[in-house]
Design a protein around this motif. Sequence first.
Motif, PDB file in Angstrom:
ATOM      1  N   GLU A 195     -78.884  29.060 -45.349  1.00  0.00           N
ATOM      2  CA  GLU A 195     -78.953  30.076 -46.400  1.00  0.00           C
ATOM      3  C   GLU A 195     -79.281  31.457 -45.830  1.00  0.00           C
ATOM      4  OE1 GLU A 195     -82.910  27.742 -46.420  1.00  0.00           O
ATOM      5  OE2 GLU A 195     -80.755  27.327 -46.229  1.00  0.00           O
ATOM      6  N   ALA A 198     -75.964  32.744 -44.477  1.00  0.00           N
ATOM      7  CA  ALA A 198     -75.089  33.098 -45.596  1.00  0.00           C
ATOM      8  C   ALA A 198     -75.512  34.424 -46.217  1.00  0.00           C
ATOM      9  CB  ALA A 198     -75.109  31.983 -46.635  1.00  0.00           C
ATOM     10  N   ALA A 199     -76.827  34.639 -46.340  1.00  0.00           N
ATOM     11  CA  ALA A 199     -77.314  35.886 -46.942  1.00  0.00           C
ATOM     12  C   ALA A 199     -76.955  37.097 -46.087  1.00  0.00           C
ATOM     13  CB  ALA A 199     -78.826  35.807 -47.136  1.00  0.00           C
ATOM     14  N   ASP A 688     -86.034  38.327 -41.434  1.00  0.00           N
ATOM     15  CA  ASP A 688     -85.855  36.969 -41.957  1.00  0.00           C
ATOM     16  C   ASP A 688     -86.854  35.983 -41.356  1.00  0.00           C
ATOM     17  OD1 ASP A 688     -83.761  37.936 -43.462  1.00  0.00           O
ATOM     18  OD2 ASP A 688     -82.206  37.300 -42.063  1.00  0.00           O
TER      19      ASP A 688
END
Length: 723
Positions: A195, A198-199, A688
């Motif tokens: 994820e 993907a972000a 992140d």
Amino acid sequence: MARTPRTTSGSMPLSELLISKESRAMASFAVRDLDEMLRFPPRRYVTPAPLRSLREVQDGEEVSAIVTVGSIRDRSMRSRRGHLLEVEVSDGSDTLELVFFLSHAGQVEWHRARMGQGGTILVRGTAHRDQRRGRFQIAHPEYEPVDDTPAARAQALRPRPVYPLKKNIAQATMRSATAVGLENAKLLRRPVPPEVLAARGLPALEDAVRLLHDPADLDEARRGRDVLAFEEAFVLQAIFAERRARDERTPAPALRADGPLQGEFDARLPFALTAGQITVGEEIAERIAREHPTSVLLQGDVGSGKTVVALRAMLRAVDSGHQAVLLAPTEVLAEQHHRTITALLGDLAGAGRLDGHADATRVRLLTGSQRTADRRETLLDVTSGAAGIVIGTHALLTETVEFAALGLVVIDEQHRFGVDHRRRLRAKGPEGRSPHVVVMTATPIPRTAALATVGDLDVLSLRESPGHRRGVTSFAVHESLPAWERRMWERAGEEISEGRQVFVVCPRIDEDEEVPEGEEPARGVLATAERLARRPELGGARIGVLHGRMSAEEKQETMARVLDGRLDVLVATTVIEVGVDVPNASVMIVLDAELFGVSQLHQLRGRVGRGEHPGLAFLDTRAVPGSEASRRLETIAGATDGFELAEKDLAHRGAGDLVGEEQSGLQRTLRHLDLRRDAELVEQAREDAFALLEQDPELTDHPALAAAIADRLRHADPDVERS
């Protein structure tokens, strides 16, 4: 047919996946499992020539064509052992001959079976006209069986990865091994949660490795590399986030006192602090007042006054009832710091003496070569707490050194020390509390490089120099222009005649005479000192030498002679690169300057112009004027700002020279991340990774990331703990 592994999870050993030849080839690059193999990057890509008709072939031209195999003939060669295999191929418009010179009959049969008469193959190679027979040939072409379809034609135009090779390893072996790995890409460990990728608009890991190793075009290869570069940056930033989170859970002494030593020290400083020194000092004071350990990188250009800032912080520690330690990479620098700090403090360093100030502390020096009696006395003061400030080398890290109440650690020239050194000093804190750490560097690190190399530290920068320093003017001097070199030595002689001193730096101690014919050996300290004694421009100057083979006593005596003005010229290696403070030195001459790094040269010229007299730095080189090495030296000579130079050095060579061997451990095994190119990726990965660690500080829900962190730390240094 795909080779099916026996297991379906974990890091797949290549011995279970590949044939022995492929497994051995990968092992030669220390690649032993599926995760390592699919992250092992091609060195480059080759883009095939466009598919074309054989009728259009020109002599010496690269050819890519889909052809049908006609006749296949082989015979023994007359002039040497082996076999000649000749294969006629056609695309319907013309014919071409493929020629193979083979050492044994088994190779002949292998090619016959792989081609097959009447089969269709994609062939690549350079065509040459056979003058005897008047037809085109390709010797030892690359080829592979294909179907003559639109899909096959598109495949023929794809870039082909070119992997590093070692002796007896074929490119085809590396490619076939990687192809098998791609069939099992679903088994890869995924340190970065899908994820997160993907972000950021990045492909999934399984897709990324396919793009890297089997791209349709070079843009696909770049997209695949971006994912693996992001992954490397993400793991690094997760390590830094872990360290910061651990600091938040660790108690530290709160160093909050405002006096009396700090006020007394400020009142007797012979110069005014710069605005930058005041601001950075306040920021450090705020951080070390916290109840959890702070880790600060104090970076400033040569001569920006970092030592005074650090000393004020150390006095705050002493005022707060704790000790401070200053760790230096060499005994010469440790002794220099001891002299400088005791001189700056004056009677504030005279605790226990009749002439000592009522609030004074003791400043002690600890090095490996100290006499036993001096060492015993120093250790007693350190253990009892009588010594508020302790200055030393790696000798401070030994288990026999115990502090009464260590509250602050200052590490000078941080690129000479590793994370392990910081950890060992932090373990010497009182009652389970960790001391605060300030690491200093005079080699400024650009923001992106700092995030990727010392990302667990808060970076504070000093960008202005104290007004009492006159600065340095630099020149690149080419030995092929004798008038320039003669003038360089004349200027050195003029400065000596005015009572000032000169440093001459050489890349070697001795001169190695075994060099390629036509080249001269790099200059050595000992031979250079002898030659300078005969130079008329120096007029009988008093010359001394300093290098790493001298004993500690010899080094101390030499530096004492320099500081007392009993030497006019000091010929040295880069042992004087950092920290040496001789206000009377006004000239720095670096011989064979093209052999030194950018940061080294900037550090060296910072050794002069530190007092009331302006400094001169000469970068003496044998490089050809106008060459790349010459232009680099001209750039350094023309740039006076270390921050500007650091940016240029990063753009030219990457981060290695900026952070040093000890600090760069985590970067040694990076294969995809390029700090010159990937600044945005590093910033994104940091954001992140820190967010993930905030949500899952123990990585309970992210075992693949925990494993990747363990691997990275083990590869960087097997002896460094996860700290």
